[in-house]
Design a protein around this motif. Sequence first.
Motif, PDB file in Angstrom:
ATOM      1  N   GLN A   3      -1.336  -8.385  -1.251  1.00 16.51           N
ATOM      2  CA  GLN A   3      -2.212  -7.829  -0.211  1.00 16.51           C
ATOM      3  C   GLN A   3      -2.737  -9.063   0.541  1.00 16.51           C
ATOM      4  N   GLU A  17       0.822  -1.221   0.000  1.00 14.62           N
ATOM      5  CA  GLU A  17       0.000   0.000   0.000  1.00 14.62           C
ATOM      6  C   GLU A  17       0.855   1.271   0.000  1.00 14.62           C
ATOM      7  N   ILE A  63      -6.698  -9.009  -3.817  1.00 12.03           N
ATOM      8  CA  ILE A  63      -7.126  -8.739  -2.442  1.00 12.03           C
ATOM      9  C   ILE A  63      -7.896  -9.923  -1.847  1.00 12.03           C
ATOM     10  N   GLY A  84      -5.295   0.192   0.274  1.00  9.93           N
ATOM     11  CA  GLY A  84      -5.203  -0.850  -0.756  1.00  9.93           C
ATOM     12  C   GLY A  84      -6.495  -1.057  -1.533  1.00  9.93           C
ATOM     13  N   PRO A  94      -7.055  -4.800   3.682  1.00 16.54           N
ATOM     14  CA  PRO A  94      -6.050  -3.730   3.586  1.00 16.54           C
ATOM     15  C   PRO A  94      -6.561  -2.485   4.314  1.00 16.54           C
TER      16      PRO A  94
END
Length: 256
Positions: free
Chosen positions: A129, A111, A159, A142, A138
């Motif tokens: 992530q 990030e 993610i 993110g 995140p």
Amino acid sequence: MFINREIIDQVGILTIDRQDALNAVNPHILKELDQAVKDFIADENVGVIILTGAGEKAFIAGADIKLMQQLDTQGALDFGKLGQEVTMTIEDSPKPVIAAVNGFALGGGCEISLACHIRFASENAMFAQPEVKLGLIPGWGGTQRLPRIVGKGNAIELIIGGHMIDANEALRIGLANKVFPLDNLMNEALKFAKLVLGNGPNSVAESLHCINESAGHSLIEGLNLEVEAFSDLFGTDETTEGLMAFVEKRKADFRS
Ligand code: CAA
């Protein structure tokens, strides 16, 4: 002190150095980083900033997981906001910030790299992530910056998968701008910084500002912002010099 500062030919280099924890960051390091970026922004001897990690293994392996174990919801809110504040300081910098990603850029480390204006990666860099593996999401931008950089589909895959991708995959999806052998990474980052330093500093700052602002605006609002910034440059010494240098067939001198 966990952040080394160095200035080479108008390039301010910040190196996060906590190698025993793969440069994982805690509130103390976040505050130090925020101050270091602000100091370089204010320093007239610095025109471009490079952010990297110490050692050959990690850029930043994320937020300090051992510390996060102790946090309650209020502590997590404070830690999340602090990380977001630092990423805003980086993203809002009128001086370009290049992430020289020299190894793991995981979680909060990824990030922080996303807040930088450019990501140059070494061949051994790994991005992820991985928060969902820890029962988290995140927390330092993110979910917001990653889709803007790699597109919604790629961001969702990264993610909710939480898996690592290597430098070449990062390059393919646009997360890394370029990939270099590790021992060449800083040279290449410095070379690009030098290229930018030859350009008009106000033009560079205004470009970053307009591009950053575009994310939160409609196309029409963004176009209005752009044309205002474009016209404001006219009549400044920098623009006068840039235009005149072209006509006089010489290289513009923006910094004397
Ligand atoms: N926090 C705290 N300590 C960390 C850390 C982290 N994020 N990442 C690594 N370390 C520490 C390890 O605990 C270890 O310390 P000890 O020697 O005291 O045990 C040391 O760094 C070296 O790490 P490993 O022995 O694990 O090294 P490895 O080469 O076997 O593995 C790795 C490397 C795959 C990066 C592994 O360390 C790892 O998975 N780290 C965690 C990465 C991660 O999940 N980061 C995201 C955190 S969540 C987050 O950042 C939330 C947010 O959005 C803000």
